[in-house]
Write a protein that holds these residues in place. Sequence first.
Motif, PDB file in Angstrom:
ATOM      1  N   UNK A  62       1.902  34.152 -63.651  1.00 44.06           N
ATOM      2  CA  UNK A  62       2.843  33.133 -63.205  1.00 44.06           C
ATOM      3  C   UNK A  62       2.073  31.877 -62.829  1.00 44.06           C
ATOM      4  N   UNK A  63       2.551  30.713 -63.307  1.00 45.88           N
ATOM      5  CA  UNK A  63       1.898  29.453 -62.967  1.00 45.88           C
ATOM      6  C   UNK A  63       0.755  29.133 -63.907  1.00 45.88           C
ATOM      7  N   UNK A  64       0.274  27.897 -63.773  1.00 43.05           N
ATOM      8  CA  UNK A  64      -0.672  27.347 -64.752  1.00 43.05           C
ATOM      9  C   UNK A  64      -2.132  27.543 -64.382  1.00 43.05           C
ATOM     10  N   UNK A  65      -2.425  27.947 -63.127  1.00 42.61           N
ATOM     11  CA  UNK A  65      -3.823  27.959 -62.682  1.00 42.61           C
ATOM     12  C   UNK A  65      -4.267  29.302 -62.124  1.00 42.61           C
ATOM     13  N   UNK A 120     -23.649  13.476 -63.817  1.00 41.54           N
ATOM     14  CA  UNK A 120     -23.309  12.960 -65.136  1.00 41.54           C
ATOM     15  C   UNK A 120     -22.696  14.063 -65.994  1.00 41.54           C
ATOM     16  N   UNK A 121     -22.213  13.680 -67.179  1.00 38.57           N
ATOM     17  CA  UNK A 121     -21.616  14.638 -68.110  1.00 38.57           C
ATOM     18  C   UNK A 121     -20.392  15.352 -67.524  1.00 38.57           C
ATOM     19  N   UNK A 122     -19.530  14.562 -66.867  1.00 35.74           N
ATOM     20  CA  UNK A 122     -18.310  15.116 -66.268  1.00 35.74           C
ATOM     21  C   UNK A 122     -17.242  15.263 -67.351  1.00 35.74           C
ATOM     22  N   UNK A 123     -16.423  16.300 -67.202  1.00 37.48           N
ATOM     23  CA  UNK A 123     -15.271  16.501 -68.082  1.00 37.48           C
ATOM     24  C   UNK A 123     -14.024  16.122 -67.282  1.00 37.48           C
ATOM     25  N   UNK A 124     -13.263  15.166 -67.793  1.00 37.09           N
ATOM     26  CA  UNK A 124     -12.163  14.564 -67.026  1.00 37.09           C
ATOM     27  C   UNK A 124     -10.811  14.904 -67.649  1.00 37.09           C
ATOM     28  N   UNK A 125      -9.886  15.316 -66.795  1.00 37.06           N
ATOM     29  CA  UNK A 125      -8.472  15.412 -67.175  1.00 37.06           C
ATOM     30  C   UNK A 125      -7.756  14.245 -66.522  1.00 37.06           C
ATOM     31  N   UNK A 126      -7.048  13.453 -67.321  1.00 30.48           N
ATOM     32  CA  UNK A 126      -6.518  12.183 -66.833  1.00 30.48           C
ATOM     33  C   UNK A 126      -5.037  12.056 -67.145  1.00 30.48           C
ATOM     34  N   UNK A 127      -4.242  11.730 -66.111  1.00 30.78           N
ATOM     35  CA  UNK A 127      -2.811  11.523 -66.343  1.00 30.78           C
ATOM     36  C   UNK A 127      -1.951  12.002 -65.198  1.00 30.78           C
ATOM     37  N   UNK A 128      -0.936  12.806 -65.504  1.00 32.48           N
ATOM     38  CA  UNK A 128       0.090  13.164 -64.521  1.00 32.48           C
ATOM     39  C   UNK A 128      -0.379  14.246 -63.551  1.00 32.48           C
ATOM     40  N   UNK A 129      -0.103  14.028 -62.254  1.00 31.89           N
ATOM     41  CA  UNK A 129      -0.269  15.071 -61.222  1.00 31.89           C
ATOM     42  C   UNK A 129       1.095  15.217 -60.559  1.00 31.89           C
ATOM     43  N   UNK A 130       1.604  16.418 -60.504  1.00 31.64           N
ATOM     44  CA  UNK A 130       3.004  16.573 -60.094  1.00 31.64           C
ATOM     45  C   UNK A 130       3.276  17.996 -59.627  1.00 31.64           C
ATOM     46  N   UNK A 131       4.489  18.176 -59.143  1.00 30.77           N
ATOM     47  CA  UNK A 131       4.975  19.509 -58.809  1.00 30.77           C
ATOM     48  C   UNK A 131       5.955  19.974 -59.871  1.00 30.77           C
ATOM     49  N   UNK A 132       5.694  21.144 -60.445  1.00 30.68           N
ATOM     50  CA  UNK A 132       6.688  21.811 -61.281  1.00 30.68           C
ATOM     51  C   UNK A 132       7.609  22.584 -60.342  1.00 30.68           C
ATOM     52  N   UNK A 133       8.875  22.190 -60.296  1.00 31.76           N
ATOM     53  CA  UNK A 133       9.831  22.875 -59.426  1.00 31.76           C
ATOM     54  C   UNK A 133      10.526  23.950 -60.264  1.00 31.76           C
ATOM     55  N   UNK A 134      10.033  25.179 -60.107  1.00 33.28           N
ATOM     56  CA  UNK A 134      10.497  26.319 -60.899  1.00 33.28           C
ATOM     57  C   UNK A 134      11.574  27.081 -60.130  1.00 33.28           C
ATOM     58  N   UNK A 148      11.569  29.957 -58.962  1.00 34.13           N
ATOM     59  CA  UNK A 148      11.041  30.739 -57.816  1.00 34.13           C
ATOM     60  C   UNK A 148      10.325  29.881 -56.780  1.00 34.13           C
ATOM     61  N   UNK A 149      10.318  28.572 -56.979  1.00 39.23           N
ATOM     62  CA  UNK A 149       9.646  27.688 -56.011  1.00 39.23           C
ATOM     63  C   UNK A 149       8.794  26.662 -56.740  1.00 39.23           C
ATOM     64  N   UNK A 150       8.070  25.829 -55.982  1.00 36.55           N
ATOM     65  CA  UNK A 150       7.295  24.776 -56.645  1.00 36.55           C
ATOM     66  C   UNK A 150       5.843  25.206 -56.856  1.00 36.55           C
ATOM     67  N   UNK A 151       5.291  24.750 -57.976  1.00 39.87           N
ATOM     68  CA  UNK A 151       3.882  25.014 -58.286  1.00 39.87           C
ATOM     69  C   UNK A 151       3.250  23.706 -58.716  1.00 39.87           C
ATOM     70  N   UNK A 152       1.996  23.538 -58.331  1.00 48.70           N
ATOM     71  CA  UNK A 152       1.288  22.316 -58.715  1.00 48.70           C
ATOM     72  C   UNK A 152       1.129  22.296 -60.234  1.00 48.70           C
ATOM     73  N   UNK A 153       1.311  21.119 -60.828  1.00 50.74           N
ATOM     74  CA  UNK A 153       1.316  21.054 -62.281  1.00 50.74           C
ATOM     75  C   UNK A 153       0.791  19.740 -62.816  1.00 50.74           C
TER      76      UNK A 153
END
Length: 293
Positions: A281-284, A3-17, A19-24
Amino acid sequence: MNNNVVVGMGEALWDVLPEGKKIGGAPANFAYHVSQFGLPSCVVSAVGDDALGDEILENLTSKGLKQLIEKVPYPTGTVQVEIDQAGVPQYEIKENVAWDNIPWTTSLETLAKKTKAVCFGSLAQRNVVSRETINRFLDTMPRDEDTLVVFDVNLRQGFYNKEILCKSMEHCNILKINDEELVTVSRMFGYPGIDLQDKCWILLGKYNLKMLILTCGINGSYVFTPGNVSFLPTPRVEVADTVGAGDSFTAAFISCVLKGMPVAEAHRRAVATSAFVCTCNGAMPVLPDEYTK
Protein backbone atom coordinates in the motif's frame (compact mmCIF):
# COMPACT_ATOMS: atom_id res chain seq x y z
CA MET A 1 25.33 18.05 -0.61
CA ASN A 2 27.80 15.93 -2.58
CA ASN A 3 28.26 16.00 -6.32
CA ASN A 4 26.55 13.56 -8.70
CA VAL A 5 23.12 14.02 -7.09
CA VAL A 6 20.04 12.37 -8.59
CA VAL A 7 17.12 14.81 -8.50
CA GLY A 8 13.37 14.28 -8.67
CA MET A 9 11.76 17.59 -9.59
CA GLY A 10 8.13 18.69 -9.66
CA GLU A 11 4.98 18.02 -7.65
CA ALA A 12 4.96 17.32 -3.89
CA LEU A 13 1.49 16.58 -2.60
CA TRP A 14 -0.85 14.44 -0.59
CA ASP A 15 -2.68 11.59 -2.29
CA VAL A 16 -6.01 11.49 -0.45
CA LEU A 17 -6.97 7.82 -0.75
CA PRO A 18 -10.10 6.07 0.53
CA GLU A 19 -8.15 4.78 3.57
CA GLY A 20 -6.52 8.13 4.37
CA LYS A 21 -3.84 10.44 3.00
CA LYS A 22 -0.39 9.36 1.83
CA ILE A 23 2.50 11.52 0.75
CA GLY A 24 2.79 11.50 -3.02
CA GLY A 25 4.04 13.07 -6.19
CA ALA A 26 6.36 11.39 -8.68
CA PRO A 27 9.50 13.40 -7.75
CA ALA A 28 9.45 12.37 -4.08
CA ASN A 29 8.64 8.75 -4.98
CA PHE A 30 11.50 8.71 -7.50
CA ALA A 31 14.07 10.37 -5.19
CA TYR A 32 13.08 8.13 -2.27
CA HIS A 33 13.62 4.92 -4.25
CA VAL A 34 16.91 6.21 -5.72
CA SER A 35 18.13 6.77 -2.15
CA GLN A 36 17.26 3.13 -1.35
CA PHE A 37 19.67 2.12 -4.12
CA GLY A 38 22.40 3.94 -2.20
CA LEU A 39 22.77 6.98 -4.46
CA PRO A 40 22.63 10.60 -3.25
CA SER A 41 19.20 11.94 -4.14
CA CYS A 42 17.15 15.08 -3.58
CA VAL A 43 13.54 16.07 -4.18
CA VAL A 44 12.83 19.59 -5.50
CA SER A 45 9.38 21.08 -5.08
CA ALA A 46 7.31 23.60 -3.12
CA VAL A 47 4.73 23.34 -0.34
CA GLY A 48 2.44 25.82 1.35
CA ASP A 49 3.07 27.48 4.69
CA ASP A 50 0.43 25.26 6.24
CA ALA A 51 -0.01 22.09 8.29
CA LEU A 52 -0.08 19.83 5.20
CA GLY A 53 3.18 21.38 3.97
CA ASP A 54 4.87 20.95 7.36
CA GLU A 55 3.74 17.33 7.42
CA ILE A 56 5.26 16.65 3.97
CA LEU A 57 8.61 18.11 5.09
CA GLU A 58 8.54 16.10 8.34
CA ASN A 59 7.54 12.92 6.50
CA LEU A 60 10.34 13.18 3.93
CA THR A 61 12.87 14.06 6.63
CA SER A 62 11.79 11.00 8.64
CA LYS A 63 12.51 8.85 5.56
CA GLY A 64 16.02 10.37 5.38
CA LEU A 65 15.22 12.01 2.04
CA LYS A 66 17.18 15.15 1.18
CA GLN A 67 14.97 17.93 -0.09
CA LEU A 68 15.03 21.40 -1.54
CA ILE A 69 11.39 22.29 -0.98
CA GLU A 70 10.48 25.96 -0.69
CA LYS A 71 7.50 27.29 1.25
CA VAL A 72 5.37 29.53 -0.98
CA PRO A 73 2.10 31.48 -0.40
CA TYR A 74 -0.13 28.85 -2.01
CA PRO A 75 -1.85 25.82 -0.45
CA THR A 76 0.01 22.51 -0.35
CA GLY A 77 -1.06 20.26 -3.22
CA THR A 78 -3.62 17.51 -2.78
CA VAL A 79 -5.00 14.84 -5.10
CA GLN A 80 -8.22 12.92 -4.54
CA VAL A 81 -7.44 9.32 -5.49
CA GLU A 82 -10.16 6.77 -6.14
CA ILE A 83 -8.98 3.17 -6.64
CA ASP A 84 -11.07 1.11 -9.08
CA GLN A 85 -11.78 -2.62 -8.75
CA ALA A 86 -8.60 -3.53 -10.63
CA GLY A 87 -6.51 -1.49 -8.16
CA VAL A 88 -5.90 1.26 -10.74
CA PRO A 89 -5.98 4.82 -9.37
CA GLN A 90 -8.11 7.67 -10.79
CA TYR A 91 -6.90 11.16 -9.89
CA GLU A 92 -8.49 14.55 -9.30
CA ILE A 93 -5.62 17.03 -8.99
CA LYS A 94 -6.18 20.39 -7.30
CA GLU A 95 -4.98 23.46 -9.25
CA ASN A 96 -3.01 26.62 -8.38
CA VAL A 97 -1.19 25.00 -5.47
CA ALA A 98 2.31 25.31 -4.05
CA TRP A 99 4.06 22.93 -6.47
CA ASP A 100 2.74 24.98 -9.40
CA ASN A 101 4.91 27.80 -8.07
CA ILE A 102 8.40 26.36 -7.50
CA PRO A 103 10.72 29.39 -7.35
CA TRP A 104 14.18 29.62 -8.90
CA THR A 105 16.69 30.18 -6.06
CA THR A 106 20.45 30.30 -5.61
CA SER A 107 20.21 27.00 -3.71
CA LEU A 108 18.50 25.44 -6.70
CA GLU A 109 21.17 26.81 -9.04
CA THR A 110 23.88 25.29 -6.82
CA LEU A 111 22.07 21.93 -6.80
CA ALA A 112 21.65 21.98 -10.60
CA LYS A 113 25.42 22.31 -11.02
CA LYS A 114 25.92 19.13 -8.90
CA THR A 115 23.24 17.04 -10.60
CA LYS A 116 24.18 13.82 -12.38
CA ALA A 117 20.64 12.75 -13.26
CA VAL A 118 17.24 14.40 -13.06
CA CYS A 119 13.71 13.12 -13.55
CA PHE A 120 10.94 15.59 -14.39
CA GLY A 121 7.44 15.25 -15.82
CA SER A 122 4.79 17.11 -17.74
CA LEU A 123 2.34 17.58 -14.86
CA ALA A 124 4.62 19.96 -12.92
CA GLN A 125 4.87 22.14 -16.02
CA ARG A 126 1.15 22.97 -16.18
CA ASN A 127 1.88 26.39 -14.61
CA VAL A 128 4.40 28.85 -16.06
CA VAL A 129 6.30 29.43 -12.78
CA SER A 130 7.30 25.81 -12.18
CA ARG A 131 7.75 25.23 -15.92
CA GLU A 132 10.31 28.04 -16.17
CA THR A 133 12.10 26.82 -13.03
CA ILE A 134 12.34 23.27 -14.40
CA ASN A 135 13.67 24.51 -17.75
CA ARG A 136 16.20 26.75 -16.02
CA PHE A 137 17.37 23.83 -13.88
CA LEU A 138 17.83 21.65 -16.99
CA ASP A 139 19.77 24.44 -18.72
CA THR A 140 22.05 24.89 -15.67
CA MET A 141 22.94 21.21 -15.22
CA PRO A 142 26.34 20.11 -16.50
CA ARG A 143 25.88 18.08 -19.67
CA ASP A 144 28.48 15.42 -20.15
CA GLU A 145 28.18 12.05 -21.86
CA ASP A 146 27.01 10.33 -18.66
CA THR A 147 24.42 12.89 -17.50
CA LEU A 148 20.89 11.47 -17.55
CA VAL A 149 17.91 13.75 -18.16
CA VAL A 150 14.73 11.71 -17.80
CA PHE A 151 11.39 13.03 -19.03
CA ASP A 152 8.70 10.87 -17.42
CA VAL A 153 5.55 11.81 -19.34
CA ASN A 154 2.60 12.18 -16.96
CA LEU A 155 -0.58 13.08 -18.85
CA ARG A 156 -3.25 13.94 -16.31
CA GLN A 157 -6.60 15.72 -16.71
CA GLY A 158 -5.53 17.63 -19.80
CA PHE A 159 -2.64 19.37 -17.93
CA TYR A 160 -0.35 19.24 -20.98
CA ASN A 161 0.00 20.51 -24.52
CA LYS A 162 2.10 19.75 -27.57
CA GLU A 163 4.54 22.61 -26.93
CA ILE A 164 5.38 21.40 -23.39
CA LEU A 165 5.81 17.82 -24.60
CA CYS A 166 8.03 18.83 -27.54
CA LYS A 167 10.28 21.06 -25.45
CA SER A 168 10.60 18.39 -22.74
CA MET A 169 11.55 15.74 -25.28
CA GLU A 170 14.17 18.08 -26.74
CA HIS A 171 15.61 18.61 -23.24
CA CYS A 172 15.77 14.93 -22.24
CA ASN A 173 17.97 12.04 -23.31
CA ILE A 174 15.77 9.34 -21.73
CA LEU A 175 12.02 9.29 -22.35
CA LYS A 176 9.67 7.23 -20.18
CA ILE A 177 6.12 6.81 -21.38
CA ASN A 178 3.29 4.32 -20.95
CA ASP A 179 1.25 2.75 -23.72
CA GLU A 180 -1.81 4.99 -23.22
CA GLU A 181 0.33 8.13 -23.16
CA LEU A 182 2.13 6.98 -26.30
CA VAL A 183 -1.19 6.74 -28.16
CA THR A 184 -2.12 10.29 -27.06
CA VAL A 185 1.31 11.73 -27.90
CA SER A 186 1.35 9.99 -31.30
CA ARG A 187 -2.05 11.46 -32.12
CA MET A 188 -0.82 14.95 -31.16
CA PHE A 189 2.39 14.53 -33.16
CA GLY A 190 0.61 13.21 -36.25
CA TYR A 191 1.54 9.54 -36.57
CA PRO A 192 -1.39 7.61 -35.08
CA GLY A 193 -1.64 4.64 -37.45
CA ILE A 194 1.50 2.60 -36.75
CA ASP A 195 2.19 0.08 -34.00
CA LEU A 196 3.59 1.01 -30.59
CA GLN A 197 7.13 -0.20 -31.25
CA ASP A 198 7.39 1.80 -34.48
CA LYS A 199 6.21 4.90 -32.62
CA CYS A 200 8.98 4.35 -30.07
CA TRP A 201 11.66 3.99 -32.77
CA ILE A 202 10.43 7.24 -34.37
CA LEU A 203 10.64 9.16 -31.07
CA LEU A 204 14.04 7.65 -30.23
CA GLY A 205 15.45 8.85 -33.54
CA LYS A 206 13.62 12.18 -33.79
CA TYR A 207 14.84 13.36 -30.38
CA ASN A 208 18.23 11.61 -30.49
CA LEU A 209 17.51 9.76 -27.24
CA LYS A 210 19.86 7.42 -25.39
CA MET A 211 16.88 5.32 -24.31
CA LEU A 212 13.10 5.15 -24.47
CA ILE A 213 11.26 3.23 -21.77
CA LEU A 214 7.74 2.05 -22.66
CA THR A 215 5.61 0.51 -19.92
CA CYS A 216 2.46 -1.37 -20.87
CA GLY A 217 0.97 -2.29 -17.47
CA ILE A 218 0.27 -6.02 -17.25
CA ASN A 219 1.50 -6.42 -20.85
CA GLY A 220 5.17 -5.91 -20.00
CA SER A 221 7.72 -3.19 -20.64
CA TYR A 222 10.30 -2.27 -23.26
CA VAL A 223 13.59 -0.38 -23.21
CA PHE A 224 14.61 0.91 -26.64
CA THR A 225 18.21 1.94 -27.27
CA PRO A 226 19.63 2.76 -30.71
CA GLY A 227 19.59 -0.54 -32.61
CA ASN A 228 18.31 -2.68 -29.72
CA VAL A 229 15.20 -3.38 -27.65
CA SER A 230 14.77 -5.17 -24.33
CA PHE A 231 11.33 -6.62 -23.48
CA LEU A 232 10.28 -8.15 -20.17
CA PRO A 233 6.86 -9.47 -19.14
CA THR A 234 5.20 -8.01 -16.05
CA PRO A 235 5.35 -10.43 -13.09
CA ARG A 236 1.98 -11.65 -11.83
CA VAL A 237 1.65 -10.44 -8.23
CA GLU A 238 -1.11 -9.80 -5.70
CA VAL A 239 -1.73 -6.08 -6.33
CA ALA A 240 -2.46 -3.89 -3.29
CA ASP A 241 -2.38 -0.72 -5.40
CA THR A 242 -0.33 0.60 -8.32
CA VAL A 243 0.31 4.08 -6.85
CA GLY A 244 3.98 4.96 -7.35
CA ALA A 245 4.86 1.72 -9.16
CA GLY A 246 5.98 3.58 -12.28
CA ASP A 247 8.15 5.94 -10.24
CA SER A 248 9.86 3.01 -8.52
CA PHE A 249 10.50 1.46 -11.97
CA THR A 250 12.17 4.67 -13.17
CA ALA A 251 14.20 5.05 -9.98
CA ALA A 252 15.45 1.45 -10.04
CA PHE A 253 16.32 1.62 -13.75
CA ILE A 254 18.19 4.94 -13.52
CA SER A 255 20.02 3.89 -10.33
CA CYS A 256 21.23 0.68 -11.97
CA VAL A 257 22.35 2.48 -15.14
CA LEU A 258 24.26 5.01 -13.02
CA LYS A 259 25.91 2.10 -11.20
CA GLY A 260 27.17 0.85 -14.57
CA MET A 261 24.84 -2.12 -15.07
CA PRO A 262 23.91 -3.16 -18.62
CA VAL A 263 20.50 -1.98 -19.85
CA ALA A 264 19.03 -5.51 -19.73
CA GLU A 265 20.01 -5.93 -16.05
CA ALA A 266 18.77 -2.43 -15.15
CA HIS A 267 15.49 -3.29 -16.87
CA ARG A 268 15.18 -6.58 -14.95
CA ARG A 269 15.77 -4.81 -11.62
CA ALA A 270 13.25 -2.10 -12.52
CA VAL A 271 10.54 -4.65 -13.35
CA ALA A 272 11.14 -6.56 -10.09
CA THR A 273 11.12 -3.37 -7.99
CA SER A 274 7.94 -2.06 -9.56
CA ALA A 275 6.18 -5.41 -9.09
CA PHE A 276 7.15 -5.42 -5.40
CA VAL A 277 5.79 -1.86 -4.92
CA CYS A 278 2.46 -3.02 -6.43
CA THR A 279 2.15 -5.55 -3.59
CA CYS A 280 2.39 -2.76 -1.00
CA ASN A 281 0.00 0.00 0.00
CA GLY A 282 1.33 3.45 -0.92
CA ALA A 283 4.20 4.59 -3.08
CA MET A 284 7.16 4.45 -0.67
CA PRO A 285 7.60 1.01 0.88
CA VAL A 286 11.03 -0.07 2.09
CA LEU A 287 12.59 -2.26 -0.59
CA PRO A 288 14.14 -5.60 0.41
CA ASP A 289 17.94 -5.71 0.13
CA GLU A 290 17.94 -8.16 -2.79
CA TYR A 291 16.33 -5.50 -5.00
CA THR A 292 18.80 -2.72 -4.24
CA LYS A 293 22.19 -4.43 -3.87
